[in-house]
Write a protein that holds these residues in place. Structure first.
Motif, PDB file in Angstrom:
ATOM      1  N   ASP A   1       9.753   4.246  27.117  1.00 13.82           N
ATOM      2  CA  ASP A   1       8.204   4.647  27.356  1.00 13.82           C
ATOM      3  C   ASP A   1       7.118   3.779  27.245  1.00 13.82           C
ATOM      4  OD1 ASP A   1       9.345   7.012  28.668  1.00 13.82           O
ATOM      5  OD2 ASP A   1       9.088   8.021  26.945  1.00 13.82           O
ATOM      6  N   ASP A   2       7.692   2.798  25.929  1.00 14.52           N
ATOM      7  CA  ASP A   2       6.681   1.791  25.478  1.00 14.52           C
ATOM      8  C   ASP A   2       6.680   0.520  26.501  1.00 14.52           C
ATOM      9  OD1 ASP A   2       6.020   3.423  23.470  1.00 14.52           O
ATOM     10  OD2 ASP A   2       7.983   2.815  22.012  1.00 14.52           O
ATOM     11  N   GLY A   3       7.672   0.748  27.349  1.00 11.04           N
ATOM     12  CA  GLY A   3       7.540  -0.652  28.306  1.00 11.04           C
ATOM     13  C   GLY A   3       8.374  -1.621  27.916  1.00 11.04           C
ATOM     14  N   ILE A   4       9.449  -1.363  26.719  1.00 11.81           N
ATOM     15  CA  ILE A   4      10.170  -2.214  26.286  1.00 11.81           C
ATOM     16  C   ILE A   4      11.700  -2.184  26.891  1.00 11.81           C
ATOM     17  CG2 ILE A   4      11.651  -2.765  24.102  1.00 11.81           C
ATOM     18  CD1 ILE A   4       9.108  -1.845  22.562  1.00 11.81           C
ATOM     19  N   SER A   5      12.298  -3.208  27.668  1.00  8.65           N
ATOM     20  CA  SER A   5      13.616  -3.386  28.147  1.00  8.65           C
ATOM     21  C   SER A   5      14.598  -2.973  26.974  1.00  8.65           C
ATOM     22  CB  SER A   5      13.457  -4.740  28.557  1.00  8.65           C
ATOM     23  OG  SER A   5      12.583  -5.042  29.696  1.00  8.65           O
ATOM     24  N   LEU A   6      15.666  -2.445  27.468  1.00 10.30           N
ATOM     25  CA  LEU A   6      16.690  -2.176  26.629  1.00 10.30           C
ATOM     26  C   LEU A   6      17.979  -2.025  27.627  1.00 10.30           C
ATOM     27  CD1 LEU A   6      17.651   1.274  26.598  1.00 10.30           C
ATOM     28  CD2 LEU A   6      15.176   1.232  26.098  1.00 10.30           C
ATOM     29  N   HIS A   7      19.171  -2.102  26.818  1.00  7.62           N
ATOM     30  CA  HIS A   7      20.452  -1.850  27.555  1.00  7.62           C
ATOM     31  C   HIS A   7      21.245  -0.570  26.932  1.00  7.62           C
ATOM     32  CE1 HIS A   7      20.779  -6.460  28.786  1.00  7.62           C
ATOM     33  NE2 HIS A   7      19.971  -5.817  29.201  1.00  7.62           N
ATOM     34  N   MET A   8      21.612   0.211  27.925  1.00  2.52           N
ATOM     35  CA  MET A   8      22.435   1.213  27.706  1.00  2.52           C
ATOM     36  C   MET A   8      23.760   1.288  28.334  1.00  2.52           C
ATOM     37  SD  MET A   8      22.017   4.099  26.156  1.00  2.52           S
ATOM     38  CE  MET A   8      20.059   4.176  26.014  1.00  2.52           C
ATOM     39  N   LEU A   9      24.770   1.420  27.323  1.00  5.26           N
ATOM     40  CA  LEU A   9      26.004   1.599  27.901  1.00  5.26           C
ATOM     41  C   LEU A   9      26.528   2.666  28.132  1.00  5.26           C
ATOM     42  CD1 LEU A   9      27.164  -0.818  24.664  1.00  5.26           C
ATOM     43  CD2 LEU A   9      27.613  -1.365  27.036  1.00  5.26           C
ATOM     44  N   GLY A  10      27.241   2.859  29.446  1.00  5.70           N
ATOM     45  CA  GLY A  10      27.682   4.056  29.913  1.00  5.70           C
ATOM     46  C   GLY A  10      29.269   3.776  29.875  1.00  5.70           C
ATOM     47  N   TYR A  11      30.181   4.894  29.359  1.00  7.06           N
ATOM     48  CA  TYR A  11      31.455   4.827  29.484  1.00  7.06           C
ATOM     49  C   TYR A  11      31.900   6.078  30.185  1.00  7.06           C
ATOM     50  CZ  TYR A  11      30.945   1.642  25.407  1.00  7.06           C
ATOM     51  OH  TYR A  11      30.441   0.251  24.687  1.00  7.06           O
ATOM     52  N   LEU A  12      33.079   5.854  30.823  1.00  8.65           N
ATOM     53  CA  LEU A  12      33.815   6.742  31.543  1.00  8.65           C
ATOM     54  C   LEU A  12      32.899   7.800  32.264  1.00  8.65           C
ATOM     55  CD1 LEU A  12      35.986   7.607  28.171  1.00  8.65           C
ATOM     56  CD2 LEU A  12      36.573   6.040  29.854  1.00  8.65           C
ATOM     57  N   PHE A  13      32.054   7.531  32.856  1.00  9.19           N
ATOM     58  CA  PHE A  13      31.741   8.193  33.940  1.00  9.19           C
ATOM     59  C   PHE A  13      32.154   7.987  35.236  1.00  9.19           C
ATOM     60  CE2 PHE A  13      29.582   3.931  33.685  1.00  9.19           C
ATOM     61  CZ  PHE A  13      29.387   3.707  35.004  1.00  9.19           C
ATOM     62  N   ASP A  14      31.934   9.033  36.292  1.00 10.57           N
ATOM     63  CA  ASP A  14      32.562   9.288  37.458  1.00 10.57           C
ATOM     64  C   ASP A  14      31.832   8.000  38.442  1.00 10.57           C
ATOM     65  OD1 ASP A  14      33.073   9.324  40.258  1.00 10.57           O
ATOM     66  OD2 ASP A  14      32.522  11.495  40.212  1.00 10.57           O
ATOM     67  N   PRO A  15      32.615   7.004  38.571  1.00  5.78           N
ATOM     68  CA  PRO A  15      31.640   5.762  39.443  1.00  5.78           C
ATOM     69  C   PRO A  15      31.130   6.213  40.718  1.00  5.78           C
ATOM     70  CG  PRO A  15      34.022   5.396  39.627  1.00  5.78           C
ATOM     71  CD  PRO A  15      33.871   6.732  38.833  1.00  5.78           C
ATOM     72  N   ASP A  16      31.579   7.313  41.270  1.00  5.92           N
ATOM     73  CA  ASP A  16      31.312   7.635  42.620  1.00  5.92           C
ATOM     74  C   ASP A  16      30.186   8.850  42.710  1.00  5.92           C
ATOM     75  OD1 ASP A  16      33.099   6.056  43.895  1.00  5.92           O
ATOM     76  OD2 ASP A  16      34.494   7.712  43.743  1.00  5.92           O
ATOM     77  N   GLU A  17      29.754   9.497  41.423  1.00  5.24           N
ATOM     78  CA  GLU A  17      28.513  10.470  41.214  1.00  5.24           C
ATOM     79  C   GLU A  17      27.504   9.774  42.069  1.00  5.24           C
ATOM     80  OE1 GLU A  17      25.343  12.353  40.583  1.00  5.24           O
ATOM     81  OE2 GLU A  17      25.607  10.623  39.370  1.00  5.24           O
ATOM     82  N   PRO A  18      26.976  10.304  42.891  1.00  4.09           N
ATOM     83  CA  PRO A  18      25.775   9.608  43.928  1.00  4.09           C
ATOM     84  C   PRO A  18      24.597   9.422  42.995  1.00  4.09           C
ATOM     85  CG  PRO A  18      26.444  11.866  44.863  1.00  4.09           C
ATOM     86  CD  PRO A  18      27.345  11.883  43.776  1.00  4.09           C
ATOM     87  N   GLU A  19      24.066  10.095  42.396  1.00  2.00           N
ATOM     88  CA  GLU A  19      22.635   9.719  41.740  1.00  2.00           C
ATOM     89  C   GLU A  19      22.753   8.684  40.910  1.00  2.00           C
ATOM     90  OE1 GLU A  19      20.974  12.358  38.694  1.00  2.00           O
ATOM     91  OE2 GLU A  19      18.914  11.795  39.262  1.00  2.00           O
ATOM     92  N   PHE A  20      23.714   8.599  39.967  1.00  2.00           N
ATOM     93  CA  PHE A  20      23.803   7.191  39.063  1.00  2.00           C
ATOM     94  C   PHE A  20      24.117   6.147  39.732  1.00  2.00           C
ATOM     95  CE2 PHE A  20      26.196   5.457  35.176  1.00  2.00           C
ATOM     96  CZ  PHE A  20      25.282   4.862  34.845  1.00  2.00           C
ATOM     97  N   ALA A  21      25.047   6.297  40.824  1.00  4.38           N
ATOM     98  CA  ALA A  21      25.835   5.240  41.710  1.00  4.38           C
ATOM     99  C   ALA A  21      24.286   4.633  42.453  1.00  4.38           C
ATOM    100  CB  ALA A  21      26.746   5.612  42.730  1.00  4.38           C
ATOM    101  N   ARG A  22      23.503   5.391  42.818  1.00  5.64           N
ATOM    102  CA  ARG A  22      22.136   5.017  43.858  1.00  5.64           C
ATOM    103  C   ARG A  22      21.436   3.984  42.582  1.00  5.64           C
ATOM    104  NH1 ARG A  22      19.861   2.795  47.491  1.00  5.64           N
ATOM    105  NH2 ARG A  22      17.791   3.463  47.870  1.00  5.64           N
ATOM    106  N   ALA A  23      21.325   4.753  41.707  1.00  5.77           N
ATOM    107  CA  ALA A  23      20.286   3.925  40.407  1.00  5.77           C
ATOM    108  C   ALA A  23      20.899   2.539  40.266  1.00  5.77           C
ATOM    109  CB  ALA A  23      20.285   4.794  39.114  1.00  5.77           C
ATOM    110  N   ARG A  24      22.214   2.548  40.015  1.00  3.51           N
ATOM    111  CA  ARG A  24      22.808   1.143  39.661  1.00  3.51           C
ATOM    112  C   ARG A  24      22.499   0.417  40.755  1.00  3.51           C
ATOM    113  NH1 ARG A  24      27.086   4.296  38.140  1.00  3.51           N
ATOM    114  NH2 ARG A  24      28.389   3.621  39.841  1.00  3.51           N
ATOM    115  N   GLU A  25      22.810   0.742  42.085  1.00  2.00           N
ATOM    116  CA  GLU A  25      22.732  -0.037  43.087  1.00  2.00           C
ATOM    117  C   GLU A  25      20.949  -0.683  43.198  1.00  2.00           C
ATOM    118  OE1 GLU A  25      23.813   1.987  46.937  1.00  2.00           O
ATOM    119  OE2 GLU A  25      22.449   0.493  47.978  1.00  2.00           O
ATOM    120  N   LEU A  26      20.198   0.218  43.085  1.00  2.00           N
ATOM    121  CA  LEU A  26      18.914   0.059  43.043  1.00  2.00           C
ATOM    122  C   LEU A  26      18.709  -1.393  41.963  1.00  2.00           C
ATOM    123  CD1 LEU A  26      16.581   3.331  42.926  1.00  2.00           C
ATOM    124  CD2 LEU A  26      16.620   1.459  44.884  1.00  2.00           C
ATOM    125  N   VAL A  27      19.185  -1.117  40.981  1.00  2.25           N
ATOM    126  CA  VAL A  27      18.831  -2.329  40.062  1.00  2.25           C
ATOM    127  C   VAL A  27      19.479  -3.720  40.588  1.00  2.25           C
ATOM    128  CG1 VAL A  27      19.289  -3.097  37.666  1.00  2.25           C
ATOM    129  CG2 VAL A  27      18.809  -0.629  37.935  1.00  2.25           C
TER     130      VAL A  27
END
Ligand code: AMP
Ligand code: ZN
Ligand code: FE
Ligand code: FE
Length: 282
Positions: free
Chosen positions: A68-94
């Protein structure tokens, strides 16, 4: 148990194919390795198919985020379902915006007199999520800088540098939420890596913890001793386990696999919360 929870392959800006990476991980004496390419799960299948005896593979990704302060950061995600549509779409946008942004950075480099070509950057990226390290490699090849880290300067690609261009990044709170909604667990990657640019406030870490963060990466090459001590205190106060990892990138960085490792109890505590996909072992 030797556990390294943060590595990159040719699916993003590492230099080892996923199959090679798991082979090297076992050779380096690791019992557990996480594959965490930037904004993609494209390396998961090849790594799984090449998994050597005795090595457990944690499938993950490192998500490009902004707070929220406009600072870039990296978030590690582990063991998520790669086909879950909302998160898959977000990765695709990036990933899609990474292409626009890398092209723009190449244009800026050219305007600044660097004899590089977009087509060559595409070749270097080899189909992986394109990023600054690929542009940096083109600058090295062109003799503009001596090595990849020589391109991460204000003259070239460092945050805010002459040839730097922003990319689309996911809201950090949204990333934590989406990772969990896809059955995964979120660990804040190198929150104190201050050589790269501005780092997040403690308040941001606390607020992400309240959103469900499962851990904080503390032992990392880009953290000095004071930063580690501070983050360890903060994590203890929040009741969160801490991790250590190499953030291996093959020959694009000098750090070796297993340079930092994660305590087995912390590993168990973090991964026990996941219900997307399981760690893989033969
Ligand atoms: P990008 O995601 O395209 O903005 O590029 C960020 C990537 O560049 C991260 O994965 C870092 O590992 C890498 N990086 C950042 N600073 C440096 C540096 N000084 N030397 C080498 N790689 C770096
Ligand atoms: Zn990287
Ligand atoms: Fe990172
Ligand atoms: Fe990384």
């Amino acid at each position: 148990m030797r556990i390294d929870l943060h590595t990159h392959s040719t699916a993003s800006d590492g230099t080892d194919r996923p199959a090679e990476l798991v082979r090297l991980a076992r050779e380096a004496g690791l019992d557990v390795v996480a594959l965490t390419d930037h904004d993609t799960t494209d390396g998961w299948r090849e790594a799984a198919e090449a998994l050597p005896d005795g090595l457990t593979l944690v499938r993950g990704a490192e998500i490009s985020c902004i707070d929220d302060d406009g600072i870039s950061l990296h978030m590690l995600g582990y063991l998520f379902d790669p086909d879950e549509p909302e998160f898959a779409r977000a990765r695709e946008l990036v990933r899609t915006d990474r292409v626009r942004r890398a092209r723009a950075m190449v244009e800026r480099c050219i305007a600044l007199g660097a004899p590089i070509r977009w087509e060559r950057v595409v070749e270097i990226a080899g189909g992986g999520a394109v990023g600054r390290p690929h542009v940096a490699t083109a600058l090295v090849e062109a003799g503009v800088v001596a090595d990849v880290s020589g391109a991460f300067t204000p003259e070239w690609l460092k945050d805010g540098g002459r040839a730097f261009v922003d990319k689309y990044e996911v809201s950090a709170a949204e990333a934590v939420r989406m990772i969990q909604a896809a059955g995964g667990v979120a660990v804040f990657a190198h929150p104190g890596a201050n050589k790269r640019g501005r780092t997040v406030s403690d308040a941001t870490i606390e607020s992400l913890a309240a959103q469900g963060l499962a851990g904080i990466e503390v032992d990392h090459l880009d953290h000095d001793d004071d930063t580690r001590a501070h983050l360890r205190d903060l994590a203890r106060g929040l009741g969160l386990p801490t991790t250590g990892s190499s953030d291996y990138h093959g020959s694009r960085k000098t750090v070796s696999l297993g340079r930092y490792t994660t305590d087995p109890d912390a590993y168990e505590a973090i991964m026990d919360r996941a219900r997307g996909v399981a760690p893989l072992a033969l």
